[in-house]
Write a protein that holds these residues in place. Sequence first.
Motif, mmCIF file in Angstrom:
data_model
loop_
_atom_site.group_PDB
_atom_site.id
_atom_site.type_symbol
_atom_site.label_atom_id
_atom_site.label_comp_id
_atom_site.label_asym_id
_atom_site.label_seq_id
_atom_site.Cartn_x
_atom_site.Cartn_y
_atom_site.Cartn_z
ATOM 1 N N LEU A 5 0.825 -1.205 0.000
ATOM 2 C CA LEU A 5 0.000 0.000 0.000
ATOM 3 C C LEU A 5 0.864 1.261 0.000
ATOM 4 O O LEU A 5 0.534 2.247 -0.668
ATOM 5 C CB LEU A 5 -0.930 0.000 1.208
ATOM 6 N N ALA A 6 1.959 1.226 0.738
ATOM 7 C CA ALA A 6 2.850 2.382 0.778
ATOM 8 C C ALA A 6 3.468 2.634 -0.597
ATOM 9 O O ALA A 6 3.546 3.779 -1.063
ATOM 10 C CB ALA A 6 3.937 2.172 1.825
ATOM 11 N N ARG A 10 2.906 5.854 -3.004
ATOM 12 C CA ARG A 10 4.076 6.619 -3.479
ATOM 13 C C ARG A 10 4.054 6.744 -4.999
ATOM 14 O O ARG A 10 4.375 7.800 -5.549
ATOM 15 C CB ARG A 10 5.369 5.943 -3.030
ATOM 16 N N ALA A 11 3.671 5.661 -5.678
ATOM 17 C CA ALA A 11 3.629 5.683 -7.141
ATOM 18 C C ALA A 11 2.592 6.691 -7.636
ATOM 19 O O ALA A 11 2.839 7.441 -8.590
ATOM 20 C CB ALA A 11 3.322 4.289 -7.678
ATOM 21 N N ILE A 18 -1.722 12.102 -6.537
ATOM 22 C CA ILE A 18 -1.838 12.462 -5.127
ATOM 23 C C ILE A 18 -0.927 13.658 -4.876
ATOM 24 O O ILE A 18 0.247 13.640 -5.241
ATOM 25 C CB ILE A 18 -1.439 11.286 -4.213
ATOM 26 N N ARG A 19 -1.492 14.698 -4.245
ATOM 27 C CA ARG A 19 -0.715 15.921 -3.999
ATOM 28 C C ARG A 19 -0.573 16.244 -2.520
ATOM 29 O O ARG A 19 0.302 17.035 -2.149
ATOM 30 C CB ARG A 19 -1.359 17.116 -4.704
ATOM 31 N N THR A 20 -1.450 15.685 -1.683
ATOM 32 C CA THR A 20 -1.457 16.081 -0.273
ATOM 33 C C THR A 20 -1.217 14.868 0.623
ATOM 34 O O THR A 20 -1.536 13.731 0.263
ATOM 35 C CB THR A 20 -2.796 16.731 0.104
ATOM 36 N N ASP A 21 -0.693 15.146 1.807
ATOM 37 C CA ASP A 21 -0.395 14.067 2.744
ATOM 38 C C ASP A 21 -1.665 13.349 3.210
ATOM 39 O O ASP A 21 -1.656 12.131 3.397
ATOM 40 C CB ASP A 21 0.356 14.621 3.955
ATOM 41 N N VAL A 62 -4.259 -5.656 -9.339
ATOM 42 C CA VAL A 62 -5.210 -4.805 -8.616
ATOM 43 C C VAL A 62 -4.589 -3.457 -8.279
ATOM 44 O O VAL A 62 -5.271 -2.425 -8.308
ATOM 45 C CB VAL A 62 -5.701 -5.518 -7.343
ATOM 46 N N TYR A 63 -3.296 -3.449 -7.983
ATOM 47 C CA TYR A 63 -2.643 -2.204 -7.563
ATOM 48 C C TYR A 63 -1.855 -1.540 -8.689
ATOM 49 O O TYR A 63 -1.045 -0.652 -8.425
ATOM 50 C CB TYR A 63 -1.766 -2.474 -6.342
ATOM 51 N N GLN A 64 -2.116 -1.931 -9.945
ATOM 52 C CA GLN A 64 -1.565 -1.203 -11.080
ATOM 53 C C GLN A 64 -2.500 -0.056 -11.448
ATOM 54 O O GLN A 64 -3.696 -0.079 -11.141
ATOM 55 C CB GLN A 64 -1.401 -2.134 -12.292
#
Length: 251
Positions: A5-6, A10-11, A18-21, A62-64
């Motif tokens: 998941l991390a 990150r990808a 994704i732009r925000t924490d 699934v995570y591509q």
Amino acid sequence: MAERLAGYARALRGLGAIRTDVVERAFRSVRRDLCVTHFYPAPGERVDVLPGGASDAVLDVVYQDVPLPVRRPGAGVADLCSAARPSVVARMVEALELLPGHRVLEIGSGNGYTAALIATITGTRVFSLDPRLDVVHDVQQAMRRLGRTDVTVACGDVDAGVPSQAPFDRVVVTFPVDRVSPAWLDQLSADGMLLVPMRLADSHPVLAVRVDHDGAFGTPALWTSPRDYDWSLAAEEFDGRKYPVAVPTRR
């Protein structure tokens, strides 16, 4: 799974989706594999994503960052149902500009993934509405697998919204539409926003619509294309990668 998941989050951040924490934290915590429980890599082939038992090869798919067909490919419009590209989901969640406590109505429940991400960010119950009972049932099951009790999924007329729960700080439509339902605007709070992909010939501009005393005005929040929603249009992307899948189940 935490490491996967991390890396996934990150990808997506590396792509600029994704732009925000706060959004990155949501993508690091909500498991997509508990929402996308199966997909069809080809007509006649179904791959099941078994909770707690999916192979690394299946989880890699699934995570591509590709849209996944989650209904059997066929001739009907209802058969062309795909889980949207994760980067598009991330960009739309960012465009919502969510804050803790925001009340959100989702039009089009999909697989429940977007609603779970939104609830993670807002810390508030999300209402999700879909016209298909089978989709509602699948999303309810997904919320149970995720252990979530803060997403309410119902079957009904999506054009009507959920007036009994209005007003909403955000209304998000998860599929391209030809027009905006007046009910979605009527159910916004005074400073609320509607986020909706509009269907044009070769693109789907996602409009951020706000209402003031002069009427409703939409500005493009992001641009998407049919390939981001419909796997059949992005099939060469999917097929062009090496996705070893152990013994797909025939249906």
